[in-house]
Design a protein around this motif. Structure first.
Motif, PDB file in Angstrom:
ATOM      1  N   THR A   1     -68.425 -12.087 -19.691  1.00 33.72           N
ATOM      2  CA  THR A   1     -69.534 -13.010 -19.865  1.00 33.72           C
ATOM      3  C   THR A   1     -69.527 -14.031 -18.733  1.00 33.72           C
ATOM      4  O   THR A   1     -68.473 -14.566 -18.383  1.00 33.72           O
ATOM      5  CB  THR A   1     -69.439 -13.733 -21.215  1.00 33.72           C
ATOM      6  N   SER A   2     -70.697 -14.290 -18.188  1.00 32.80           N
ATOM      7  CA  SER A   2     -70.821 -15.244 -17.079  1.00 32.80           C
ATOM      8  C   SER A   2     -70.760 -16.679 -17.588  1.00 32.80           C
ATOM      9  O   SER A   2     -70.847 -16.931 -18.798  1.00 32.80           O
ATOM     10  CB  SER A   2     -72.167 -15.039 -16.385  1.00 32.80           C
ATOM     11  N   PRO A   3     -70.647 -17.659 -16.678  1.00 31.17           N
ATOM     12  CA  PRO A   3     -70.900 -19.049 -17.076  1.00 31.17           C
ATOM     13  C   PRO A   3     -72.337 -19.198 -17.578  1.00 31.17           C
ATOM     14  O   PRO A   3     -73.188 -18.342 -17.336  1.00 31.17           O
ATOM     15  CB  PRO A   3     -70.684 -19.833 -15.769  1.00 31.17           C
ATOM     16  N   THR A   4     -72.618 -20.271 -18.275  1.00 34.75           N
ATOM     17  CA  THR A   4     -73.965 -20.504 -18.789  1.00 34.75           C
ATOM     18  C   THR A   4     -74.942 -20.796 -17.658  1.00 34.75           C
ATOM     19  O   THR A   4     -74.541 -21.186 -16.549  1.00 34.75           O
ATOM     20  CB  THR A   4     -73.991 -21.680 -19.775  1.00 34.75           C
ATOM     21  N   LEU A   5     -76.219 -20.631 -17.954  1.00 34.21           N
ATOM     22  CA  LEU A   5     -77.253 -20.940 -16.972  1.00 34.21           C
ATOM     23  C   LEU A   5     -77.143 -22.381 -16.497  1.00 34.21           C
ATOM     24  O   LEU A   5     -77.321 -22.667 -15.302  1.00 34.21           O
ATOM     25  CB  LEU A   5     -78.640 -20.690 -17.577  1.00 34.21           C
ATOM     26  N   ALA A   6     -76.843 -23.310 -17.399  1.00 36.29           N
ATOM     27  CA  ALA A   6     -76.706 -24.713 -17.008  1.00 36.29           C
ATOM     28  C   ALA A   6     -75.640 -24.898 -15.946  1.00 36.29           C
ATOM     29  O   ALA A   6     -75.778 -25.742 -15.050  1.00 36.29           O
ATOM     30  CB  ALA A   6     -76.387 -25.572 -18.233  1.00 36.29           C
ATOM     31  N   GLU A   7     -74.556 -24.107 -16.027  1.00 36.39           N
ATOM     32  CA  GLU A   7     -73.514 -24.176 -15.012  1.00 36.39           C
ATOM     33  C   GLU A   7     -73.938 -23.471 -13.731  1.00 36.39           C
ATOM     34  O   GLU A   7     -73.674 -23.954 -12.623  1.00 36.39           O
ATOM     35  CB  GLU A   7     -72.228 -23.551 -15.552  1.00 36.39           C
ATOM     36  N   VAL A   8     -74.590 -22.342 -13.867  1.00 40.03           N
ATOM     37  CA  VAL A   8     -74.990 -21.552 -12.699  1.00 40.03           C
ATOM     38  C   VAL A   8     -75.973 -22.307 -11.819  1.00 40.03           C
ATOM     39  O   VAL A   8     -75.875 -22.272 -10.581  1.00 40.03           O
ATOM     40  CB  VAL A   8     -75.585 -20.199 -13.158  1.00 40.03           C
ATOM     41  N   ILE A   9     -76.925 -23.024 -12.427  1.00 46.01           N
ATOM     42  CA  ILE A   9     -77.925 -23.711 -11.598  1.00 46.01           C
ATOM     43  C   ILE A   9     -77.321 -24.880 -10.830  1.00 46.01           C
ATOM     44  O   ILE A   9     -77.919 -25.347  -9.851  1.00 46.01           O
ATOM     45  CB  ILE A   9     -79.150 -24.176 -12.414  1.00 46.01           C
ATOM     46  N   ARG A  10     -76.145 -25.356 -11.221  1.00 47.61           N
ATOM     47  CA  ARG A  10     -75.477 -26.384 -10.406  1.00 47.61           C
ATOM     48  C   ARG A  10     -75.089 -25.808  -9.045  1.00 47.61           C
ATOM     49  O   ARG A  10     -75.233 -26.472  -8.011  1.00 47.61           O
ATOM     50  CB  ARG A  10     -74.249 -26.928 -11.138  1.00 47.61           C
ATOM     51  N   ASP A  11     -74.586 -24.569  -9.032  1.00 47.43           N
ATOM     52  CA  ASP A  11     -74.273 -23.925  -7.752  1.00 47.43           C
ATOM     53  C   ASP A  11     -75.554 -23.624  -6.971  1.00 47.43           C
ATOM     54  O   ASP A  11     -75.600 -23.786  -5.748  1.00 47.43           O
ATOM     55  CB  ASP A  11     -73.514 -22.621  -7.988  1.00 47.43           C
ATOM     56  N   ILE A  12     -76.585 -23.190  -7.681  1.00 47.67           N
ATOM     57  CA  ILE A  12     -77.830 -22.831  -7.004  1.00 47.67           C
ATOM     58  C   ILE A  12     -78.458 -24.041  -6.330  1.00 47.67           C
ATOM     59  O   ILE A  12     -78.873 -23.979  -5.161  1.00 47.67           O
ATOM     60  CB  ILE A  12     -78.820 -22.199  -8.002  1.00 47.67           C
ATOM     61  N   ASN A  13     -78.527 -25.165  -7.036  1.00 45.75           N
ATOM     62  CA  ASN A  13     -79.232 -26.327  -6.501  1.00 45.75           C
ATOM     63  C   ASN A  13     -78.345 -27.248  -5.657  1.00 45.75           C
ATOM     64  O   ASN A  13     -78.752 -27.678  -4.575  1.00 45.75           O
ATOM     65  CB  ASN A  13     -79.875 -27.121  -7.640  1.00 45.75           C
ATOM     66  N   LYS A  14     -77.158 -27.555  -6.142  1.00 43.89           N
ATOM     67  CA  LYS A  14     -76.315 -28.479  -5.368  1.00 43.89           C
ATOM     68  C   LYS A  14     -75.920 -27.890  -4.015  1.00 43.89           C
ATOM     69  O   LYS A  14     -75.880 -28.606  -3.006  1.00 43.89           O
ATOM     70  CB  LYS A  14     -75.054 -28.848  -6.152  1.00 43.89           C
TER      71      LYS A  14
ATOM     72  N   THR B   1     -84.578 -30.013 -21.483  1.00 41.40           N
ATOM     73  CA  THR B   1     -83.536 -29.576 -20.555  1.00 41.40           C
ATOM     74  C   THR B   1     -83.480 -30.431 -19.288  1.00 41.40           C
ATOM     75  O   THR B   1     -82.833 -30.049 -18.316  1.00 41.40           O
ATOM     76  CB  THR B   1     -83.761 -28.103 -20.159  1.00 41.40           C
ATOM     77  N   MET B   2     -84.158 -31.597 -19.314  1.00 41.14           N
ATOM     78  CA  MET B   2     -84.129 -32.485 -18.152  1.00 41.14           C
ATOM     79  C   MET B   2     -82.709 -32.822 -17.704  1.00 41.14           C
ATOM     80  O   MET B   2     -82.407 -32.782 -16.505  1.00 41.14           O
ATOM     81  CB  MET B   2     -84.915 -33.759 -18.438  1.00 41.14           C
ATOM     82  N   PRO B   3     -81.767 -33.157 -18.602  1.00 44.88           N
ATOM     83  CA  PRO B   3     -80.410 -33.499 -18.130  1.00 44.88           C
ATOM     84  C   PRO B   3     -79.747 -32.356 -17.368  1.00 44.88           C
ATOM     85  O   PRO B   3     -79.036 -32.594 -16.390  1.00 44.88           O
ATOM     86  CB  PRO B   3     -79.658 -33.827 -19.423  1.00 44.88           C
ATOM     87  N   GLU B   4     -79.978 -31.119 -17.817  1.00 40.96           N
ATOM     88  CA  GLU B   4     -79.365 -29.983 -17.132  1.00 40.96           C
ATOM     89  C   GLU B   4     -79.929 -29.819 -15.728  1.00 40.96           C
ATOM     90  O   GLU B   4     -79.182 -29.573 -14.772  1.00 40.96           O
ATOM     91  CB  GLU B   4     -79.591 -28.695 -17.934  1.00 40.96           C
ATOM     92  N   LEU B   5     -81.251 -29.956 -15.584  1.00 39.03           N
ATOM     93  CA  LEU B   5     -81.834 -29.817 -14.257  1.00 39.03           C
ATOM     94  C   LEU B   5     -81.385 -30.951 -13.352  1.00 39.03           C
ATOM     95  O   LEU B   5     -80.957 -30.723 -12.211  1.00 39.03           O
ATOM     96  CB  LEU B   5     -83.366 -29.795 -14.324  1.00 39.03           C
ATOM     97  N   MET B   6     -81.449 -32.184 -13.845  1.00 41.31           N
ATOM     98  CA  MET B   6     -81.106 -33.317 -12.993  1.00 41.31           C
ATOM     99  C   MET B   6     -79.652 -33.258 -12.533  1.00 41.31           C
ATOM    100  O   MET B   6     -79.337 -33.536 -11.370  1.00 41.31           O
ATOM    101  CB  MET B   6     -81.392 -34.639 -13.710  1.00 41.31           C
TER     102      MET B   6
ATOM    103  N   SER C   1     -78.319 -45.516  -0.788  1.00 43.32           N
ATOM    104  CA  SER C   1     -78.192 -45.540  -2.238  1.00 43.32           C
ATOM    105  C   SER C   1     -77.755 -44.195  -2.769  1.00 43.32           C
ATOM    106  O   SER C   1     -78.120 -43.150  -2.242  1.00 43.32           O
ATOM    107  CB  SER C   1     -79.530 -45.918  -2.883  1.00 43.32           C
ATOM    108  N   ALA C   2     -76.916 -44.236  -3.819  1.00 38.92           N
ATOM    109  CA  ALA C   2     -76.534 -43.010  -4.527  1.00 38.92           C
ATOM    110  C   ALA C   2     -77.378 -42.858  -5.782  1.00 38.92           C
ATOM    111  O   ALA C   2     -76.940 -42.260  -6.759  1.00 38.92           O
ATOM    112  CB  ALA C   2     -75.055 -43.047  -4.864  1.00 38.92           C
ATOM    113  N   SER C   3     -78.567 -43.436  -5.759  1.00 40.04           N
ATOM    114  CA  SER C   3     -79.407 -43.466  -6.952  1.00 40.04           C
ATOM    115  C   SER C   3     -80.481 -42.391  -6.948  1.00 40.04           C
ATOM    116  O   SER C   3     -81.562 -42.593  -7.485  1.00 40.04           O
ATOM    117  CB  SER C   3     -80.072 -44.845  -7.081  1.00 40.04           C
ATOM    118  N   ALA C   4     -80.204 -41.257  -6.333  1.00 40.53           N
ATOM    119  CA  ALA C   4     -81.196 -40.188  -6.281  1.00 40.53           C
ATOM    120  C   ALA C   4     -80.530 -38.844  -6.496  1.00 40.53           C
ATOM    121  O   ALA C   4     -79.457 -38.570  -5.943  1.00 40.53           O
ATOM    122  CB  ALA C   4     -81.933 -40.200  -4.941  1.00 40.53           C
ATOM    123  N   HIS C   5     -81.158 -38.009  -7.332  1.00 39.86           N
ATOM    124  CA  HIS C   5     -80.761 -36.623  -7.525  1.00 39.86           C
ATOM    125  C   HIS C   5     -81.829 -35.757  -6.869  1.00 39.86           C
ATOM    126  O   HIS C   5     -82.983 -35.759  -7.313  1.00 39.86           O
ATOM    127  CB  HIS C   5     -80.657 -36.283  -9.007  1.00 39.86           C
ATOM    128  N   LEU C   6     -81.447 -35.005  -5.826  1.00 40.89           N
ATOM    129  CA  LEU C   6     -82.442 -34.329  -5.012  1.00 40.89           C
ATOM    130  C   LEU C   6     -82.021 -32.913  -4.659  1.00 40.89           C
ATOM    131  O   LEU C   6     -80.831 -32.609  -4.540  1.00 40.89           O
ATOM    132  CB  LEU C   6     -82.680 -35.104  -3.715  1.00 40.89           C
TER     133      LEU C   6
END
Length: 480
Positions: A309-322, A396-401, A420-425
């Protein structure tokens, strides 16, 4: 009367021309925030190559800034926001990928009298450690030798043949790896160089150990030190690697003694044979024996013996986006095109239908492969703003952000010079394209959606202007 009508028409036309001149490109450019405008001027960036949008995330007021926001542009990897937002809604943050394994036959005295079948179902993160665990599970079942074959099934994705060099002429860059329903370790070879001054050589370790490939296990050391003639910054060039033969990896150069340990990842030169070589090489390196071969084939219909079983989608999108992982994004995109066989067309259709249902029935962006590694994508800053506002209101806003890079802290924005470190981009970068989009947490406590897209041959020089835009968006409690 006719003369009067003509004069009135001429007056109106003159007035419209005057108004249009007031809002010409040069006048609109002056309306941009001064720090942003100054940075654009330093980068010699014309304002008609830039699209900017800053508006409240909850959509309660007019935009603070809107410049060419309705112009379709190439967003590079910012397009991953479309893929990951759609996936969170369509699949859910707890979604996981399965990799089923069948043991087809009895085990007698440690020997499997039959085949092992492994079916890929699109796992974006079937990395080397997970494949090792899969093979270790086989050994846990008492299998130390396989009298039959190891059969690999990648049929859940139906993909056209691709040329890894087609996009940018860099076929060995890992980001150019093609998706695969059974994507083993991103189809990459990881080389670790460890210098030993006592022997005068650097050892080279290769993961995974590709079966049938001859590896050069050491290279001579050169006296270079860190910072000396760029010895470490350019250690790859100094090695003079030769990857032209897929069955042999050689180095005709040397490795600087003072560089310490370095890790270099490349996409394997023959991706079509990668899975079979990697599975067999890893199995044999673990002490396993194989009478038959590792080959492509089809999985049976019955229940699997076990599955990973893979990691969850919430975990996978951290690698995809970050970290802007292109092949993982394409794996996710194709997953949206299931049931099998998933194709790029079925994935595009699924995302288009989602967009039409959730954002706009008529104003739909042009999406190619879901990763942004394409010259065919087109989306406007306004469309991205709508997407981010939708995501902000979603459960699911917290997961995306949390999947987006935090400015100056991690991911692709770790080295950002914004104050500033006040942006998630999410960032995007291609030749002639620079972009970012995400959320800013302003000094007033408000949250803003921010989008910036630049399509211009000098796009790489515009980073300081984007940093200035972030800083300006944060300082919303000061005089603008």
């Amino acid at each position: 009367m006719q003369t009067l009508k003509l004069s009135t028409r001429q007056f109106v036309q003159t007035l419209l021309c005057a108004v249009a001149s007031l809002f010409s490109a040069s006048t609109l450019a002056q309306a941009l925030p001064e720090p942003v405008m100054m940075a654009l001027n330093r980068a010699q960036m014309p304002t008609d190559a830039v699209a900017l949008l800053v508006l409240e995330a909850d959509g309660r007021s007019a935009p603070r800034l809107s410049h060419r926001a309705d112009q379709p542009m190439n967003p590079a990897s910012v397009m991953k926001l479309v893929t990951t937002t759609a996936a969170l809604e369509l699949l859910g943050p707890a979604y996981t990928w399965r990799t089923p394994v069948w043991v087809d036959g009895p085990v007698v005295n440690g020997v499997l009298q039959g085949n092992v079948i492994i079916q890929g179902q699109g796992d974006p993160k079937l990395v080397l450690e997970k494949v090792w665990l899969l093979l270790r599970r086989l050994q846990g079942l008492g299998i130390h030798s396989i009298a039959g074959d190891i059969v690999l099934d990648s049929g859940l994705f139906a993909l056209p043949d691709t040329n890894a060099a087609e996009f940018d002429g860099e076929p060995l860059r890992p980001y150019n790896a093609a998706p695969d329903a059974l994507l083993v370790n991103f189809k990459s070879v990881v080389m670790t160089f460890a210098p030993d001054p006592l022997t005068g050589r650097a050892s080279v370790q290769y993961d995974p150990p590709l079966w049938g490939v001859k590896f050069q296990t050491s290279v001579p050391l050169s006296p270079g030190k860190p910072g000396q003639n760029g010895a470490c910054n350019d250690y790859r060039a100094s090695l003079k690697a030769d990857f032209s033969d897929s069955e042999k990896i050689r180095f005709n150069g040397s490795y600087a003694a003072g560089c310490g340990e370095k890790v270099w990842s490349i996409a394997y030169a023959d991706p079509n044979s990668y899975n079979t070589r990697a599975i067999e090489g890893l199995w044999r390196s673990m002490g396993g024996q194989l009478t038959g071969t590792v080959r492509n084939g089809s999985a049976p219909q019955g229940p699997a013996t076990f599955e990973l079983t893979s990691p969850t989608l919430a975990e996978v999108i951290r690698d995809i986006n970050k970290f802007s992982n292109n092949v993982m994004a394409q794996q996710l995109f194709l997953t949206l095109g299931l049931p099998a066989p998933a194709t790029p067309a079925s994935a595009r259709g699924a995302v288009r239908q989602w967009w039409q249902r959730r954002i706009s029935a008529t104003d739909v962006p042009s999406i190619d492969n879901g990763s942004g590694l394409s010259r065919h994508n087109r989306i406007s800053a306004q469309q991205l703003g709508q997407l981010l506002q939708l995501a902000y209101a979603s459960p699911t806003m917290p997961e995306l952000m949390s999947s987006l890079s935090l400015v100056g802290v991690d991911g692709t924005l770790k080295r950002s010079l914004a104050n500033s470190a006040s942006a998630h981009l999410k960032t995007g970068s291609l030749k002639d394209v620079t972009a970012l989009a995400g959320y800013v947490h302003a000094a007033s406590g408000k949250r803003y959606v921010i989008v910036a897209i630049v399509n211009h041959p000098n796009a790489a020089a515009v980073r300081p202007a984007l940093d200035a835009l972030i800083d300006w968006a944060v300082r919303d409690n000061q005089t603008q």
